[in-house]
Design a protein around this motif. Sequence first.
Motif, PDB file in Angstrom:
ATOM      1  N   ALA A  25      13.228 -55.875  91.456  1.00 32.13           N
ATOM      2  CA  ALA A  25      12.677 -56.745  89.858  1.00 32.13           C
ATOM      3  C   ALA A  25      11.665 -56.439  90.167  1.00 32.13           C
ATOM      4  CB  ALA A  25      13.830 -57.870  90.067  1.00 32.13           C
ATOM      5  N   ASP A  26      11.301 -55.074  88.863  1.00 35.51           N
ATOM      6  CA  ASP A  26       9.570 -55.345  88.976  1.00 35.51           C
ATOM      7  C   ASP A  26       9.830 -55.488  87.134  1.00 35.51           C
ATOM      8  OD1 ASP A  26       7.354 -54.408  89.433  1.00 35.51           O
ATOM      9  OD2 ASP A  26       7.801 -52.547  88.424  1.00 35.51           O
ATOM     10  N   PHE A  27       9.653 -56.768  87.010  1.00 41.03           N
ATOM     11  CA  PHE A  27       9.721 -57.245  85.905  1.00 41.03           C
ATOM     12  C   PHE A  27       7.966 -56.257  84.765  1.00 41.03           C
ATOM     13  CE2 PHE A  27       8.643 -60.293  82.482  1.00 41.03           C
ATOM     14  CZ  PHE A  27      10.582 -60.720  81.861  1.00 41.03           C
ATOM     15  N   PRO A  28       8.808 -56.175  83.729  1.00 45.87           N
ATOM     16  CA  PRO A  28       9.605 -56.497  82.233  1.00 45.87           C
ATOM     17  C   PRO A  28      10.915 -55.756  83.188  1.00 45.87           C
ATOM     18  CG  PRO A  28       8.392 -55.675  81.071  1.00 45.87           C
ATOM     19  CD  PRO A  28       7.382 -55.264  82.853  1.00 45.87           C
ATOM     20  N   TRP A  29      11.536 -55.130  83.642  1.00 48.19           N
ATOM     21  CA  TRP A  29      12.151 -53.992  84.020  1.00 48.19           C
ATOM     22  C   TRP A  29      13.085 -54.422  85.482  1.00 48.19           C
ATOM     23  CZ3 TRP A  29      13.435 -50.393  81.240  1.00 48.19           C
ATOM     24  CH2 TRP A  29      12.732 -50.181  80.372  1.00 48.19           C
ATOM     25  N   LEU A  30      13.632 -54.487  85.516  1.00 44.10           N
ATOM     26  CA  LEU A  30      14.911 -54.938  86.167  1.00 44.10           C
ATOM     27  C   LEU A  30      15.392 -53.655  86.945  1.00 44.10           C
ATOM     28  CD1 LEU A  30      15.958 -58.008  85.203  1.00 44.10           C
ATOM     29  CD2 LEU A  30      14.949 -57.963  87.071  1.00 44.10           C
ATOM     30  N   ARG A  31      16.455 -53.585  87.910  1.00 43.74           N
ATOM     31  CA  ARG A  31      17.481 -52.098  87.955  1.00 43.74           C
ATOM     32  C   ARG A  31      18.243 -52.036  89.187  1.00 43.74           C
ATOM     33  NH1 ARG A  31      11.937 -51.204  87.852  1.00 43.74           N
ATOM     34  NH2 ARG A  31      10.982 -49.008  87.152  1.00 43.74           N
ATOM     35  N   GLY A  32      19.464 -51.795  89.376  1.00 44.08           N
ATOM     36  CA  GLY A  32      20.403 -51.918  90.218  1.00 44.08           C
ATOM     37  C   GLY A  32      21.902 -51.037  89.617  1.00 44.08           C
ATOM     38  N   ARG A  33      22.744 -51.576  90.772  1.00 49.36           N
ATOM     39  CA  ARG A  33      24.175 -50.500  90.951  1.00 49.36           C
ATOM     40  C   ARG A  33      24.565 -50.913  89.368  1.00 49.36           C
ATOM     41  NH1 ARG A  33      28.750 -51.063  93.550  1.00 49.36           N
ATOM     42  NH2 ARG A  33      28.439 -52.711  93.980  1.00 49.36           N
ATOM     43  N   PHE A  34      24.649 -49.910  88.582  1.00 53.23           N
ATOM     44  CA  PHE A  34      26.221 -49.562  87.555  1.00 53.23           C
ATOM     45  C   PHE A  34      27.309 -49.551  88.060  1.00 53.23           C
ATOM     46  CE2 PHE A  34      28.473 -47.906  83.835  1.00 53.23           C
ATOM     47  CZ  PHE A  34      28.247 -48.982  83.208  1.00 53.23           C
ATOM     48  N   ILE A  35      27.937 -50.658  87.674  1.00 57.92           N
ATOM     49  CA  ILE A  35      29.519 -50.947  88.080  1.00 57.92           C
ATOM     50  C   ILE A  35      30.152 -50.241  87.009  1.00 57.92           C
ATOM     51  CG2 ILE A  35      31.463 -52.457  89.432  1.00 57.92           C
ATOM     52  CD1 ILE A  35      28.280 -53.619  90.364  1.00 57.92           C
ATOM     53  N   PRO A  36      30.343 -49.519  86.592  1.00 60.42           N
ATOM     54  CA  PRO A  36      31.801 -49.346  85.219  1.00 60.42           C
ATOM     55  C   PRO A  36      32.675 -50.387  84.987  1.00 60.42           C
ATOM     56  CG  PRO A  36      31.440 -47.336  86.489  1.00 60.42           C
ATOM     57  CD  PRO A  36      30.602 -48.331  87.961  1.00 60.42           C
ATOM     58  N   GLY A  37      33.348 -50.712  83.598  1.00 55.39           N
ATOM     59  CA  GLY A  37      33.985 -52.263  83.044  1.00 55.39           C
ATOM     60  C   GLY A  37      35.310 -50.558  83.768  1.00 55.39           C
ATOM     61  N   PRO A  38      36.459 -51.421  82.432  1.00 55.25           N
ATOM     62  CA  PRO A  38      37.322 -50.624  81.928  1.00 55.25           C
ATOM     63  C   PRO A  38      36.648 -50.382  80.569  1.00 55.25           C
ATOM     64  CG  PRO A  38      38.221 -53.166  82.010  1.00 55.25           C
ATOM     65  CD  PRO A  38      36.746 -52.832  83.023  1.00 55.25           C
ATOM     66  N   ARG A 102      23.443 -46.304  88.770  1.00 60.06           N
ATOM     67  CA  ARG A 102      21.621 -46.858  88.563  1.00 60.06           C
ATOM     68  C   ARG A 102      22.064 -47.593  87.097  1.00 60.06           C
ATOM     69  NH1 ARG A 102      20.626 -49.149  92.759  1.00 60.06           N
ATOM     70  NH2 ARG A 102      18.708 -49.513  92.206  1.00 60.06           N
ATOM     71  N   ALA A 103      21.648 -48.122  86.783  1.00 61.33           N
ATOM     72  CA  ALA A 103      20.939 -48.436  85.599  1.00 61.33           C
ATOM     73  C   ALA A 103      19.322 -49.341  85.579  1.00 61.33           C
ATOM     74  CB  ALA A 103      21.648 -49.204  85.052  1.00 61.33           C
ATOM     75  N   TRP A 104      18.852 -49.238  84.720  1.00 55.97           N
ATOM     76  CA  TRP A 104      17.600 -50.247  84.829  1.00 55.97           C
ATOM     77  C   TRP A 104      16.952 -50.361  83.126  1.00 55.97           C
ATOM     78  CZ3 TRP A 104      18.537 -45.154  85.648  1.00 55.97           C
ATOM     79  CH2 TRP A 104      17.317 -44.542  84.667  1.00 55.97           C
ATOM     80  N   PHE A 105      16.623 -51.832  83.316  1.00 58.33           N
ATOM     81  CA  PHE A 105      17.067 -52.267  82.097  1.00 58.33           C
ATOM     82  C   PHE A 105      15.562 -53.722  81.713  1.00 58.33           C
ATOM     83  CE2 PHE A 105      18.898 -54.954  84.336  1.00 58.33           C
ATOM     84  CZ  PHE A 105      19.210 -56.424  84.125  1.00 58.33           C
TER      85      PHE A 105
END
Length: 117
Positions: A25-38, A102-105
């Motif tokens: 977390a480097d606000f305003p950006w958050l980064r993390g592992r993306f786990i795909p759903g159905p 990976r996702a960042w938002f």
Amino acid sequence: MGFDGTIWRLRRGTDLVGEIAVDDADFPWLRGRFIPGPAFDPAVRQLFDRELALLERLDEDESDESAEAWERVCDEVNRTLALAGPEGAAVAEFLLHIRGDRAWFRWSDTPFSEEGL
């Protein structure tokens, strides 16, 4: 509120597109592992691939046409998908990039246009 360790959910309607397990977390950006759903089908994957390709092109070519093309894809993401925070409430607007696992938002409780971003 600390964001590390939180889970954010991306939905299309009631269908789970994926989850983002925030690990940076480097606000305003958050980064993390993306786990795909159905609901992370080829059309959704291509939407995010197109967004990143346009963003990279925008970095090289700052023309109005490039910016408008990228903004159209971002608008499509916000129209067709919803991002919900750890407590389950959908945010008003978000800017999300997904590459592989990976996702960042960044996100806002009010539309970006109202914030002057």
